[in-house]
Scaffold this motif. Sequence first.
Motif, PDB file in Angstrom:
ATOM      1  N   PHE A   1      -3.578  -8.585 -60.301  1.00  0.00           N
ATOM      2  CA  PHE A   1      -2.283  -8.489 -60.970  1.00  0.00           C
ATOM      3  C   PHE A   1      -1.379  -7.585 -60.139  1.00  0.00           C
ATOM      4  CE2 PHE A   1      -5.515  -9.308 -64.136  1.00  0.00           C
ATOM      5  CZ  PHE A   1      -4.966 -10.359 -64.865  1.00  0.00           C
ATOM      6  N   LEU A   2      -0.217  -8.112 -59.778  1.00  0.00           N
ATOM      7  CA  LEU A   2       0.701  -7.402 -58.901  1.00  0.00           C
ATOM      8  C   LEU A   2       2.004  -7.088 -59.611  1.00  0.00           C
ATOM      9  CD1 LEU A   2      -0.777  -9.912 -57.110  1.00  0.00           C
ATOM     10  CD2 LEU A   2       0.294  -8.624 -55.271  1.00  0.00           C
ATOM     11  N   GLU A   3       2.534  -5.925 -59.320  1.00  0.00           N
ATOM     12  CA  GLU A   3       3.840  -5.522 -59.822  1.00  0.00           C
ATOM     13  C   GLU A   3       4.690  -5.067 -58.647  1.00  0.00           C
ATOM     14  OE1 GLU A   3       3.455  -2.599 -62.863  1.00  0.00           O
ATOM     15  OE2 GLU A   3       2.482  -3.970 -64.294  1.00  0.00           O
ATOM     16  N   PRO A   4       6.016  -5.127 -58.775  1.00  0.00           N
ATOM     17  CA  PRO A   4       6.871  -4.727 -57.650  1.00  0.00           C
ATOM     18  C   PRO A   4       6.721  -3.247 -57.329  1.00  0.00           C
ATOM     19  CG  PRO A   4       8.178  -5.066 -59.634  1.00  0.00           C
ATOM     20  CD  PRO A   4       6.799  -5.569 -59.952  1.00  0.00           C
ATOM     21  N   LEU A   5       6.808  -2.947 -56.055  1.00  0.00           N
ATOM     22  CA  LEU A   5       6.700  -1.557 -55.632  1.00  0.00           C
ATOM     23  C   LEU A   5       7.881  -0.749 -56.121  1.00  0.00           C
ATOM     24  CD1 LEU A   5       5.030   0.452 -53.977  1.00  0.00           C
ATOM     25  CD2 LEU A   5       6.375  -0.205 -51.973  1.00  0.00           C
ATOM     26  N   TRP A   6       9.059  -1.394 -56.194  1.00  0.00           N
ATOM     27  CA  TRP A   6      10.261  -0.738 -56.680  1.00  0.00           C
ATOM     28  C   TRP A   6      10.715  -1.408 -57.976  1.00  0.00           C
ATOM     29  CZ3 TRP A   6       9.976   3.123 -53.550  1.00  0.00           C
ATOM     30  CH2 TRP A   6       9.651   2.932 -52.211  1.00  0.00           C
TER      31      TRP A   6
END
Length: 411
Positions: free
Chosen positions: A336-341
Amino acid sequence: MLEFICCSMLTILPDFLFRRFAQGKRLGKEINLFSMWYELRYGLSSCFILTVSLITLIFYFHPSTSNATSFFRTVTILPEISGRVTEVFVKNNQDVKEGDLIFKLDDSRQRAAVATARAGVVEVDAAALIAQDDVRVSQANFDAAEAAFEQTKDEFERKNTLYQQNSPAVTEREVERLENLIQERLAAMDAAHSALESAKHRLDIQIPAQKDSAMAALTQAEVELAKMEIFAGQAGRIEQFDLRPGDYINPILRPAGILVPSDTGRARFQAGFNQLTAQVLHPGMMAEMSCATAPMRVTPMVIVDVQDVIPSGQVRPSDTLRDPQNLQAPGTVIAFLEPLWEGGIDHLPPGSQCEVNAYTNNHERLQDPDIGTAEFVALHVIDTVGYAHALILRFRAILMPFRVLVFAGHH
């Protein structure tokens, strides 16, 4: 190809330079198309081995996948009961807020039920007034019976006293008549008391129970009436909605449309990596993503979680035993990935198909003062080759429009 070119600079090129300038062999003479393998066999073999090793190193410690998307939830727009549409308040592809009215069904039957239930409540209220009158009447009857009893009792006691004194004004028969009349008055008083208690019980117990039942029936009728108006349960966008007045809606066979909530699928992406990367992927790992909906653009991401089960092993109870050889394809490790910013993926619509590179970072391990030289060099090499993978992702992002629109013919 990029890995092969880089490896050839360290293997084939030095071999060729040695053959050309140290041994004096010329390109097109001693080194030609037919003698290339023999003359450059050491460089070609070393290049092949180094290329395979480099590709394996890159794809193991910096895994990539083209199976990445943002799954989003949809809500089916349909009533709890069947009915014919009378009014439609929204259009297809319209944004709605939570609580907005979408459409109404014919509610004539439900309104009649509400009117009947309200009439039942009024009827119970009228019965309560009548019951109050009955209590007053029963109280009056009891008071009259009690007064008659007391009067008869006083008369009996007076005449019985005269009879006991052998007064000629009172006969024995008259005394017996008054004694029987007392019992009759007592029975009448008990009957009046029972009627009074019954009237009180009806007023205090039966009528409130009937009132509660009538109010419950009214509430149920109002709930059924409220079901004829369909509201948006949450903010979102109406899709596949083509409802018209007169259409008949069935909650099983004919939904009205789909509501896509505005907050679903917009904060997280799911990527399926090969099972070989299960020991490499971990929360906190940096990643980059390139999507078809935003070509020529690379989005920095971070892995926030890794699913601890493989979807292909899911089992549902059935009457057959599951045979592993019948699996159509091996499952993937889902990250599961989320934006770094914050707001980093606002430009990507939910459901976007993307390519993802994840990068191993050994910075903290390299800061260990007790690390060995071989391990130090190996970790540096692992981190360094990640640049090659990042460069490949950017090449693919740049070439994506040409590859899809021109060479693949997907117009």
